[in-house]
Motif scaffolding. Sequence first.
Motif, PDB file in Angstrom:
ATOM      1  N   ILE A 166     -13.674  -4.255  -1.117  1.00 26.98           N
ATOM      2  CA  ILE A 166     -13.882  -2.903  -1.641  1.00 26.98           C
ATOM      3  C   ILE A 166     -15.261  -2.352  -1.263  1.00 26.98           C
ATOM      4  O   ILE A 166     -15.395  -1.187  -0.896  1.00 26.98           O
ATOM      5  CB  ILE A 166     -13.686  -2.884  -3.167  1.00 26.98           C
ATOM      6  CG1 ILE A 166     -12.227  -3.250  -3.501  1.00 26.98           C
ATOM      7  CG2 ILE A 166     -14.006  -1.501  -3.744  1.00 26.98           C
ATOM      8  CD1 ILE A 166     -11.933  -3.371  -4.978  1.00 26.98           C
ATOM      9  N   GLU A 178      -8.664   1.319  -5.907  1.00 25.15           N
ATOM     10  CA  GLU A 178      -8.554   0.157  -5.030  1.00 25.15           C
ATOM     11  C   GLU A 178      -8.699  -1.140  -5.821  1.00 25.15           C
ATOM     12  O   GLU A 178      -7.985  -2.122  -5.579  1.00 25.15           O
ATOM     13  CB  GLU A 178      -9.625   0.239  -3.936  1.00 25.15           C
ATOM     14  CG  GLU A 178      -9.368   1.341  -2.911  1.00 25.15           C
ATOM     15  CD  GLU A 178     -10.581   1.583  -2.025  1.00 25.15           C
ATOM     16  OE1 GLU A 178     -11.521   0.780  -2.083  1.00 25.15           O
ATOM     17  OE2 GLU A 178     -10.576   2.583  -1.289  1.00 25.15           O
ATOM     18  N   SER A 197     -11.669   6.574  -6.071  1.00 27.11           N
ATOM     19  CA  SER A 197     -11.023   5.776  -5.027  1.00 27.11           C
ATOM     20  C   SER A 197     -11.308   4.286  -5.218  1.00 27.11           C
ATOM     21  O   SER A 197     -10.420   3.449  -5.060  1.00 27.11           O
ATOM     22  CB  SER A 197     -11.476   6.233  -3.646  1.00 27.11           C
ATOM     23  OG  SER A 197     -12.880   6.110  -3.501  1.00 27.11           O
ATOM     24  N   GLN A 212       0.815  -1.212   0.000  1.00 30.82           N
ATOM     25  CA  GLN A 212       0.000   0.000   0.000  1.00 30.82           C
ATOM     26  C   GLN A 212       0.852   1.267   0.000  1.00 30.82           C
ATOM     27  O   GLN A 212       0.350   2.352  -0.273  1.00 30.82           O
ATOM     28  CB  GLN A 212      -0.922  -0.002   1.221  1.00 30.82           C
ATOM     29  CG  GLN A 212      -1.919  -1.146   1.239  1.00 30.82           C
ATOM     30  CD  GLN A 212      -2.887  -1.109   0.084  1.00 30.82           C
ATOM     31  OE1 GLN A 212      -3.244  -0.042  -0.392  1.00 30.82           O
ATOM     32  NE2 GLN A 212      -3.319  -2.270  -0.384  1.00 30.82           N
TER      33      GLN A 212
END
Length: 232
Positions: free
Chosen positions: A188, A166, A162, A132
């Motif tokens: 998610i 992701e 976003s 990450q």
Amino acid sequence: MKQKILYVEDEPNLGKIVNDTLRLQGFEVVWEQDGALVMEHFKAFEPDVCVLDIMLPNINGYELCLKIRELQPQLPIIFLTAKVNTEDLVKGFEAGGTDYIRKPFSIEELIVRINNQLQLQQIHGGNNGPDQDIDEMTIGKYKYRPQRYELEAPSGIINLSSREGELLHMMAGKGSQIIERKELLLKIWGDDSFFNSRNLDVYIKKLRTYFSEDDNIEIQTLRGKGYLFLVR
């Protein structure tokens, strides 16, 4: 230090060409033709990448992959196969393969695939998912900057939402391994309801559009399984 490749191929002419070319490219290579002898080499050689033919004498590539996975869960394993059925492809990834090349193939393509697997291994540091904290990921002709949700395409910058970011990070971070649909939905969206499932379909379609400038990138749907994010 040279990167080490364990290469398993029983066809002598092809094997010699690939073995010699990889050595000329600066790799350290052990080439074996008999599936029954592979694990002995594996333990002594400790390769960085395995390149396995599927059809081998005594022990096939699928079985070897399973044995290797018991010892090295995150090691890159590239399958070489003349098989073209989706079922065979799925079987290879389920055994633990991280990439595949269909025969006949070019040596240039094999080298690109090997370097891609080594890069992914370095990025993820042997973890199951993407790092990450990484600043940038190279994906074919693209670059992705996860902290900014920014995808740099050949034609310019694409600013992702976003959730798009992701989703891309999760899929690209799998390194050509199957990622289950349910896993994407739970991580998610938080649940796998019908509504969220339809949302996922929309997002997958968007990602395919974003990567349309590189024919070597494919998001493949495996019915009843999930997806493969392939960079050839």
